[in-house]
Design a protein around this motif. Structure first.
Motif, PDB file in Angstrom:
ATOM      1  N   ASN A   1       0.850  -1.188   0.000  1.00  0.00           N
ATOM      2  CA  ASN A   1       0.000   0.000   0.000  1.00  0.00           C
ATOM      3  C   ASN A   1       0.893   1.247   0.000  1.00  0.00           C
ATOM      4  O   ASN A   1       1.525   1.570   0.997  1.00  0.00           O
ATOM      5  N   VAL A   2       0.940   1.946  -1.139  1.00  0.00           N
ATOM      6  CA  VAL A   2       1.771   3.138  -1.292  1.00  0.00           C
ATOM      7  C   VAL A   2       0.872   4.309  -1.666  1.00  0.00           C
ATOM      8  O   VAL A   2       0.172   4.256  -2.678  1.00  0.00           O
ATOM      9  N   ASP A   3       0.887   5.356  -0.854  1.00  0.00           N
ATOM     10  CA  ASP A   3       0.060   6.541  -1.087  1.00  0.00           C
ATOM     11  C   ASP A   3      -1.417   6.185  -1.263  1.00  0.00           C
ATOM     12  O   ASP A   3      -2.118   6.745  -2.111  1.00  0.00           O
ATOM     13  N   GLY A   4      -1.904   5.228  -0.494  1.00  0.00           N
ATOM     14  CA  GLY A   4      -3.306   4.849  -0.528  1.00  0.00           C
ATOM     15  C   GLY A   4      -3.696   3.927  -1.673  1.00  0.00           C
ATOM     16  O   GLY A   4      -4.870   3.619  -1.851  1.00  0.00           O
ATOM     17  N   LYS A   5      -2.732   3.491  -2.470  1.00  0.00           N
ATOM     18  CA  LYS A   5      -3.020   2.601  -3.595  1.00  0.00           C
ATOM     19  C   LYS A   5      -2.230   1.311  -3.421  1.00  0.00           C
ATOM     20  O   LYS A   5      -1.082   1.322  -2.982  1.00  0.00           O
ATOM     21  N   GLU A   6      -2.828   0.211  -3.809  1.00  0.00           N
ATOM     22  CA  GLU A   6      -2.144  -1.088  -3.755  1.00  0.00           C
ATOM     23  C   GLU A   6      -1.191  -1.180  -4.948  1.00  0.00           C
ATOM     24  O   GLU A   6      -1.595  -1.018  -6.097  1.00  0.00           O
ATOM     25  N   VAL A   7       0.097  -1.430  -4.692  1.00  0.00           N
ATOM     26  CA  VAL A   7       1.106  -1.491  -5.746  1.00  0.00           C
ATOM     27  C   VAL A   7       1.699  -2.891  -5.803  1.00  0.00           C
ATOM     28  O   VAL A   7       2.164  -3.420  -4.800  1.00  0.00           O
ATOM     29  N   THR A   8       1.671  -3.481  -6.994  1.00  0.00           N
ATOM     30  CA  THR A   8       2.294  -4.777  -7.242  1.00  0.00           C
ATOM     31  C   THR A   8       3.591  -4.530  -7.997  1.00  0.00           C
ATOM     32  O   THR A   8       3.601  -3.780  -8.978  1.00  0.00           O
ATOM     33  N   MET A   9       4.668  -5.129  -7.562  1.00  0.00           N
ATOM     34  CA  MET A   9       5.962  -4.921  -8.213  1.00  0.00           C
ATOM     35  C   MET A   9       6.088  -5.877  -9.406  1.00  0.00           C
ATOM     36  O   MET A   9       5.866  -7.076  -9.276  1.00  0.00           O
ATOM     37  N   TYR A  10       6.416  -5.320 -10.572  1.00  0.00           N
ATOM     38  CA  TYR A  10       6.507  -6.097 -11.806  1.00  0.00           C
ATOM     39  C   TYR A  10       7.937  -6.336 -12.262  1.00  0.00           C
ATOM     40  O   TYR A  10       8.160  -7.070 -13.213  1.00  0.00           O
ATOM     41  N   VAL A  11       8.907  -5.695 -11.625  1.00  0.00           N
ATOM     42  CA  VAL A  11      10.306  -5.898 -11.997  1.00  0.00           C
ATOM     43  C   VAL A  11      10.995  -6.704 -10.902  1.00  0.00           C
ATOM     44  O   VAL A  11      10.527  -6.754  -9.767  1.00  0.00           O
ATOM     45  N   SER A  12      12.098  -7.331 -11.265  1.00  0.00           N
ATOM     46  CA  SER A  12      12.855  -8.100 -10.273  1.00  0.00           C
ATOM     47  C   SER A  12      14.345  -7.883 -10.497  1.00  0.00           C
ATOM     48  O   SER A  12      14.775  -7.450 -11.578  1.00  0.00           O
ATOM     49  N   ALA A  13      15.122  -8.174  -9.486  1.00  0.00           N
ATOM     50  CA  ALA A  13      16.572  -7.986  -9.543  1.00  0.00           C
ATOM     51  C   ALA A  13      17.153  -8.783 -10.711  1.00  0.00           C
ATOM     52  O   ALA A  13      16.733  -9.900 -10.991  1.00  0.00           O
ATOM     53  N   GLY A  14      18.102  -8.179 -11.398  1.00  0.00           N
ATOM     54  CA  GLY A  14      18.764  -8.838 -12.519  1.00  0.00           C
ATOM     55  C   GLY A  14      18.208  -8.449 -13.879  1.00  0.00           C
ATOM     56  O   GLY A  14      18.868  -8.672 -14.892  1.00  0.00           O
ATOM     57  N   GLN A  15      17.014  -7.881 -13.930  1.00  0.00           N
ATOM     58  CA  GLN A  15      16.437  -7.486 -15.210  1.00  0.00           C
ATOM     59  C   GLN A  15      17.092  -6.204 -15.716  1.00  0.00           C
ATOM     60  O   GLN A  15      17.546  -5.371 -14.936  1.00  0.00           O
ATOM     61  N   LYS A  16      17.115  -6.052 -17.038  1.00  0.00           N
ATOM     62  CA  LYS A  16      17.567  -4.809 -17.655  1.00  0.00           C
ATOM     63  C   LYS A  16      16.319  -4.014 -18.014  1.00  0.00           C
ATOM     64  O   LYS A  16      15.369  -4.565 -18.573  1.00  0.00           O
ATOM     65  N   VAL A  17      16.327  -2.723 -17.669  1.00  0.00           N
ATOM     66  CA  VAL A  17      15.152  -1.892 -17.869  1.00  0.00           C
ATOM     67  C   VAL A  17      15.529  -0.570 -18.539  1.00  0.00           C
ATOM     68  O   VAL A  17      16.685  -0.153 -18.523  1.00  0.00           O
ATOM     69  N   ILE A  18      14.529   0.063 -19.135  1.00  0.00           N
ATOM     70  CA  ILE A  18      14.655   1.418 -19.668  1.00  0.00           C
ATOM     71  C   ILE A  18      13.811   2.300 -18.766  1.00  0.00           C
ATOM     72  O   ILE A  18      12.663   1.975 -18.475  1.00  0.00           O
ATOM     73  N   TYR A  19      14.409   3.413 -18.308  1.00  0.00           N
ATOM     74  CA  TYR A  19      13.707   4.291 -17.372  1.00  0.00           C
ATOM     75  C   TYR A  19      13.653   5.712 -17.917  1.00  0.00           C
ATOM     76  O   TYR A  19      14.382   6.070 -18.846  1.00  0.00           O
ATOM     77  N   SER A  20      12.776   6.542 -17.350  1.00  0.00           N
ATOM     78  CA  SER A  20      12.619   7.926 -17.769  1.00  0.00           C
ATOM     79  C   SER A  20      13.930   8.676 -17.634  1.00  0.00           C
ATOM     80  O   SER A  20      14.676   8.475 -16.669  1.00  0.00           O
ATOM     81  N   LYS A  21      14.195   9.561 -18.557  1.00  0.00           N
ATOM     82  CA  LYS A  21      15.487  10.243 -18.653  1.00  0.00           C
ATOM     83  C   LYS A  21      15.882  10.998 -17.387  1.00  0.00           C
ATOM     84  O   LYS A  21      17.023  10.954 -16.967  1.00  0.00           O
ATOM     85  N   TYR A  22      14.966  11.726 -16.773  1.00  0.00           N
ATOM     86  CA  TYR A  22      15.309  12.545 -15.611  1.00  0.00           C
ATOM     87  C   TYR A  22      14.702  12.012 -14.324  1.00  0.00           C
ATOM     88  O   TYR A  22      14.475  12.748 -13.381  1.00  0.00           O
ATOM     89  N   ALA A  23      14.459  10.726 -14.271  1.00  0.00           N
ATOM     90  CA  ALA A  23      13.806  10.114 -13.112  1.00  0.00           C
ATOM     91  C   ALA A  23      14.806   9.756 -12.026  1.00  0.00           C
ATOM     92  O   ALA A  23      15.983   9.538 -12.281  1.00  0.00           O
ATOM     93  N   GLY A  24      14.305   9.678 -10.814  1.00  0.00           N
ATOM     94  CA  GLY A  24      15.063   9.097  -9.721  1.00  0.00           C
ATOM     95  C   GLY A  24      15.991  10.023  -8.980  1.00  0.00           C
ATOM     96  O   GLY A  24      16.148  11.192  -9.310  1.00  0.00           O
ATOM     97  N   THR A  25      16.609   9.453  -7.972  1.00  0.00           N
ATOM     98  CA  THR A  25      17.570  10.140  -7.123  1.00  0.00           C
ATOM     99  C   THR A  25      18.890   9.397  -7.224  1.00  0.00           C
ATOM    100  O   THR A  25      18.947   8.188  -6.992  1.00  0.00           O
ATOM    101  N   GLU A  26      19.950  10.123  -7.575  1.00  0.00           N
ATOM    102  CA  GLU A  26      21.262   9.503  -7.691  1.00  0.00           C
ATOM    103  C   GLU A  26      21.901   9.424  -6.315  1.00  0.00           C
ATOM    104  O   GLU A  26      21.873  10.378  -5.549  1.00  0.00           O
TER     105      GLU A  26
END
Length: 94
Positions: free
Chosen positions: A48-73
């Motif tokens: 439950n994150v911010d009042g919504k149920e969140v299911t995780m679809y990624v797992s360790a070891g996968q290669k992903v493409i993410y938004s260009k300016y996303a996240g915290t370094e």
């Protein structure tokens, strides 16, 4: 030391940027584009994150493409990591 993400957060590490163009020209570090492809190192539990149920679809070891300016370094033990929300991950590369 390890990083354990909380909620819907995912810890990723950038894959190396291209060092040469298709024509064989070497690129300087300033000319390289920030890569948008990364490897997943750790995944939060979701739930439950911010009042919504969140299911995780990624797992360790996968290669992903993410938004260009996303996240915290984050720098830990000399290594650079990025912590992003799962919603900032656009696709899984197979």
């Amino acid at each position: 030391m390890s990083i354990k993400p909380l909620g819907d957060r995912v810890v990723i590490k950038n894959l190396e940027a291209e060092e040469t163009t298709k024509g064989g020209i070497l690129l300087t570090s300033a000319a390289k584009e920030k890569p948008q492809m990364a490897e997943v190192l750790a995944v939060g539990p979701g739930g439950n994150v911010d009042g919504k149920e969140v299911t995780m679809y990624v797992s360790a070891g996968q290669k992903v493409i993410y938004s260009k300016y996303a996240g915290t370094e984050v720098k830990l033990d000399g290594e650079e990591y990025i912590i992003v929300r799962q919603s900032d991950i656009l696709a899984v590369v197979e």
